[in-house]
Design a protein around this motif. Sequence first.
Motif, PDB file in Angstrom:
ATOM      1  N   SER A   1       0.832  -1.410  -0.189  1.00 38.52           N
ATOM      2  CA  SER A   1      -0.048   0.268  -0.066  1.00 38.52           C
ATOM      3  C   SER A   1       0.601   1.580  -0.050  1.00 38.52           C
ATOM      4  O   SER A   1       1.922   1.348   1.039  1.00 38.52           O
ATOM      5  CB  SER A   1      -1.765  -0.103   0.896  1.00 38.52           C
ATOM      6  OG  SER A   1      -1.619   1.002   1.174  1.00 38.52           O
ATOM      7  N   ALA A   2       0.851   1.712  -1.377  1.00 40.85           N
ATOM      8  CA  ALA A   2       1.699   3.008  -0.964  1.00 40.85           C
ATOM      9  C   ALA A   2       1.430   4.130  -0.673  1.00 40.85           C
ATOM     10  O   ALA A   2       0.351   4.756  -0.313  1.00 40.85           O
ATOM     11  CB  ALA A   2       2.098   3.424  -2.684  1.00 40.85           C
ATOM     12  N   ASN A   3       2.050   5.266   0.565  1.00 38.05           N
ATOM     13  CA  ASN A   3       1.338   6.291   0.204  1.00 38.05           C
ATOM     14  C   ASN A   3       3.153   7.673   0.192  1.00 38.05           C
ATOM     15  O   ASN A   3       3.194   7.191  -1.079  1.00 38.05           O
ATOM     16  CB  ASN A   3       2.027   6.242   2.433  1.00 38.05           C
ATOM     17  CG  ASN A   3       2.557   5.606   3.109  1.00 38.05           C
ATOM     18  OD1 ASN A   3       3.816   5.925   2.766  1.00 38.05           O
ATOM     19  ND2 ASN A   3       3.304   4.751   3.971  1.00 38.05           N
ATOM     20  N   SER A   4       2.651   8.892   1.232  1.00 42.66           N
ATOM     21  CA  SER A   4       3.649   9.976   0.713  1.00 42.66           C
ATOM     22  C   SER A   4       5.061   9.742   0.767  1.00 42.66           C
ATOM     23  O   SER A   4       5.769  10.252   0.397  1.00 42.66           O
ATOM     24  CB  SER A   4       3.288  11.136   1.196  1.00 42.66           C
ATOM     25  OG  SER A   4       3.165  10.690   2.907  1.00 42.66           O
ATOM     26  N   ASN A   5       5.108   8.085   1.492  1.00 42.53           N
ATOM     27  CA  ASN A   5       6.523   8.264   1.443  1.00 42.53           C
ATOM     28  C   ASN A   5       7.162   7.291   0.421  1.00 42.53           C
ATOM     29  O   ASN A   5       8.217   7.603   0.131  1.00 42.53           O
ATOM     30  CB  ASN A   5       6.814   7.599   3.090  1.00 42.53           C
ATOM     31  CG  ASN A   5       7.183   8.649   4.098  1.00 42.53           C
ATOM     32  OD1 ASN A   5       6.410   9.749   4.308  1.00 42.53           O
ATOM     33  ND2 ASN A   5       6.397   8.048   5.016  1.00 42.53           N
ATOM     34  N   TRP A   6       6.730   6.969  -0.330  1.00 46.21           N
ATOM     35  CA  TRP A   6       7.100   6.583  -1.937  1.00 46.21           C
ATOM     36  C   TRP A   6       7.218   8.002  -3.275  1.00 46.21           C
ATOM     37  O   TRP A   6       6.364   8.404  -3.013  1.00 46.21           O
ATOM     38  CB  TRP A   6       5.824   5.463  -2.460  1.00 46.21           C
ATOM     39  CG  TRP A   6       5.336   4.205  -0.792  1.00 46.21           C
ATOM     40  CD1 TRP A   6       5.952   4.268  -0.291  1.00 46.21           C
ATOM     41  CD2 TRP A   6       5.077   3.323  -1.938  1.00 46.21           C
ATOM     42  NE1 TRP A   6       5.208   2.941   0.311  1.00 46.21           N
ATOM     43  CE2 TRP A   6       5.195   1.982  -0.620  1.00 46.21           C
ATOM     44  CE3 TRP A   6       5.108   2.421  -3.102  1.00 46.21           C
ATOM     45  CZ2 TRP A   6       4.835   1.412  -0.864  1.00 46.21           C
ATOM     46  CZ3 TRP A   6       5.140   0.954  -2.967  1.00 46.21           C
ATOM     47  CH2 TRP A   6       5.333  -0.190  -2.368  1.00 46.21           C
TER      48      TRP A   6
END
Length: 165
Positions: A40-45
């Motif tokens: 699950s990607a987030n803003s740190n990706w």
Amino acid sequence: MGLGKLGVFLKALIGMAATIGLLLFGATSASAHPGWQTYSANSNWKCGPSKSISISNYVVFQTCLITTPDKTKAQLVVVVSNRSDKTVELKGAAFDSDIYGGYDWDDDLGAGFCGYHELAAGQARGCFGDTVGYGCGLGLTHHAYIYANNSGPDWTTAFSTDHYC
């Protein structure tokens, strides 16, 4: 042999069997990259562009850089999405990046490797590299490659990041 000596002998035999088992079958520590897994990607990706694999326009993959919120550690992940109606055999994935010792179009074996996985139609999975210290630099370049079905290696499109310290 008396019962006392037999007990000591059996304990020693069990200990040797356990040691041999560990040597033969491996005792591994916890790892940041246990194989293909959901994600699950987030803003740190931060991800590079998606690209189709050579044997199908319906199977796409890309490399992403994941950083900790404080930007002191990072890891790569190659994500693969199967948009076809057939199962795809992922036969391996590895990384090439400045964060793992140098971007040189050769895999960085110390970074992690994911082996065989059957990716069913409609599924997406990620192969996570090791988490390492995220050094300072400009133009840090990252990419990964996969082997799918009987093709490969297919390299993701490389992308660069800047890490100001």
